[in-house]
Enzyme design. Structure first.
Site, short mmCIF file in Angstrom:
data_model
loop_
_atom_site.label_atom_id
_atom_site.label_comp_id
_atom_site.label_asym_id
_atom_site.label_seq_id
_atom_site.Cartn_x
_atom_site.Cartn_y
_atom_site.Cartn_z
CG ASP A 9 -1.69 1.21 1.44
OD1 ASP A 9 -2.31 1.66 0.46
OD2 ASP A 9 -1.69 1.76 2.56
CG LEU A 10 1.61 5.66 -2.00
CD1 LEU A 10 3.10 5.46 -2.17
CD2 LEU A 10 1.03 6.34 -3.25
CG ASP A 11 -1.84 7.48 0.58
OD1 ASP A 11 -0.93 8.27 0.32
OD2 ASP A 11 -2.86 7.35 -0.12
CB THR A 17 0.42 10.55 2.28
OG1 THR A 17 0.50 9.16 2.05
CG2 THR A 17 1.46 11.28 1.46
CE LYS A 45 -4.75 6.04 9.46
NZ LYS A 45 -3.88 5.51 10.52
CB SER A 114 -2.25 2.92 -3.52
OG SER A 114 -2.83 4.13 -3.07
CB ALA A 115 -7.65 3.42 -2.27
CE LYS A 145 -5.92 -0.84 -0.80
NZ LYS A 145 -4.70 -0.20 -0.26
CD GLU A 169 -3.67 -1.67 3.10
OE1 GLU A 169 -3.70 -0.84 4.02
OE2 GLU A 169 -4.05 -1.39 1.97
CG ASP A 170 -1.82 2.59 6.46
OD1 ASP A 170 -2.20 2.21 5.34
OD2 ASP A 170 -2.04 3.73 6.91
C1 BG6 Z 1 -5.78 5.78 0.30
C2 BG6 Z 1 -5.83 6.55 1.58
O1 BG6 Z 1 -4.49 5.31 0.07
O2 BG6 Z 1 -6.17 6.59 -0.80
C3 BG6 Z 1 -7.21 7.17 1.78
O3 BG6 Z 1 -5.55 5.68 2.67
C4 BG6 Z 1 -7.57 8.00 0.56
O4 BG6 Z 1 -7.18 7.98 2.93
C5 BG6 Z 1 -7.48 7.13 -0.68
O5 BG6 Z 1 -8.90 8.50 0.68
C6 BG6 Z 1 -7.81 7.91 -1.96
O6 BG6 Z 1 -6.82 8.87 -2.14
P1 BG6 Z 1 -6.86 10.04 -3.20
O7 BG6 Z 1 -5.42 10.51 -3.25
O8 BG6 Z 1 -7.30 9.46 -4.50
O9 BG6 Z 1 -7.80 11.07 -2.69
MG MG Z 2 -2.70 3.17 3.59
#
Ligand code: BG6
Ligand code: MG
Length: 225
Positions: A9-11, A17, A45, A114-115, A145, A169-170
């Protein structure tokens, strides 16, 4: 060894972030007069931008039009982009590059799951776009997710059997997604939040190949190899 690919996962895993997402949502909820705490933020998240907004607006209990919602999401993203605009490779969380290098050296493929629709921008800022054999993100999937789509998509892009993937994953929604995909899941953060993960660590700096092998064994995968 059993694992053939690791999906990150990224964030909140590779870069911190998650707190900027929180701060940007907090700004919006303050404007709207909605009480929004770090505990409630845990539910957001790993969840897509629009799905996060729906959860937030539910807390406020008021009905909003589609165009109002689009405007709110755009505003949140504008603030979020301001927060991340100064990020550089120095912001890559400790242990990330070391772990990825060790995995690659041992022929394990690396993917991102990542989402976030801001994934390409962040990877560029962090100068790690080339590090991944595959990138599945909010731009390439339809379901957020805890749906496993993003991880299944990453496994498909890599050409690796889903059961042979391990996810880092966090988010509790992300752990659920990884488990639904039938993958090994290593949680990053708090055990009380990520209780269903197969193992929980504080950060990628606590992980190495040997620990992954030990985890595979404890889960009984070694017998399948
Ligand atoms: C996820 C984050 O990685 O991405 C969420 O954990 C976030 O908090 C989601 O809402 C979507 O991100 P973005 O950058 O498309 O608004
Ligand atoms: Mg995350």
């Amino acid at each position: 060894m059993w694992t053939k690919a690791c999906i990150f996962d990224l964030d909140g895993v590779i870069v911190d972030t998650a707190r900027y997402h929180y701060l940007a949502w907090k700004r919006l909820t303050d404007d709207l007069g909605i009480i929004f705490t770090p505990e409630e933020n845990e539910r957001l998240k790993g969840v897509s931008r629009m799905a996060s907004l729906e959860i937030i607006l539910e807390l406020g209990g008021k009905i909003h039009s589609v165009s109002e919602k689009k405007e709110m999401a755009a505003l949140k993203n504008k603030w979020y982009l301001e927060y991340i605009s100064t990020m550089t490779p120095k912001d890559i969380l400790p242990g990330t590059l070391e772990l990825v290098n060790e995995l690659k050296f041992n022929k394990i493929k690396i993917a991102l799951g990542s989402a976030s629709r801001n994934t390409p921008l962040l990877l560029e800022r962090l100068e790690i776009a080339d590090m991944f054999d595959a990138v599945a993100d909010g731009n390439s999937v339809n379901k957020t997710k805890p749906d496993p789509e993003v991880f299944l998509k990453a496994a498909g892009m890599l050409g690796v059997e889903k059961a042979r993937c391990a996810v880092f994953e966090d988010a509790s929604a992300g752990v659920e997604a990884a488990l639904k995909a039938g993958m090994i899941c290593i949680g990053i953060g708090d055990r009380s939040v990520l209780k269903d993960a197969h193992m929980v660590i504080a950060g990628l700096y606590e992980m190495d190949l040997n620990k992954l092998v030990v985890l595979e064994k404890s889960l009984g995968y070694e017998k399948l190899v």
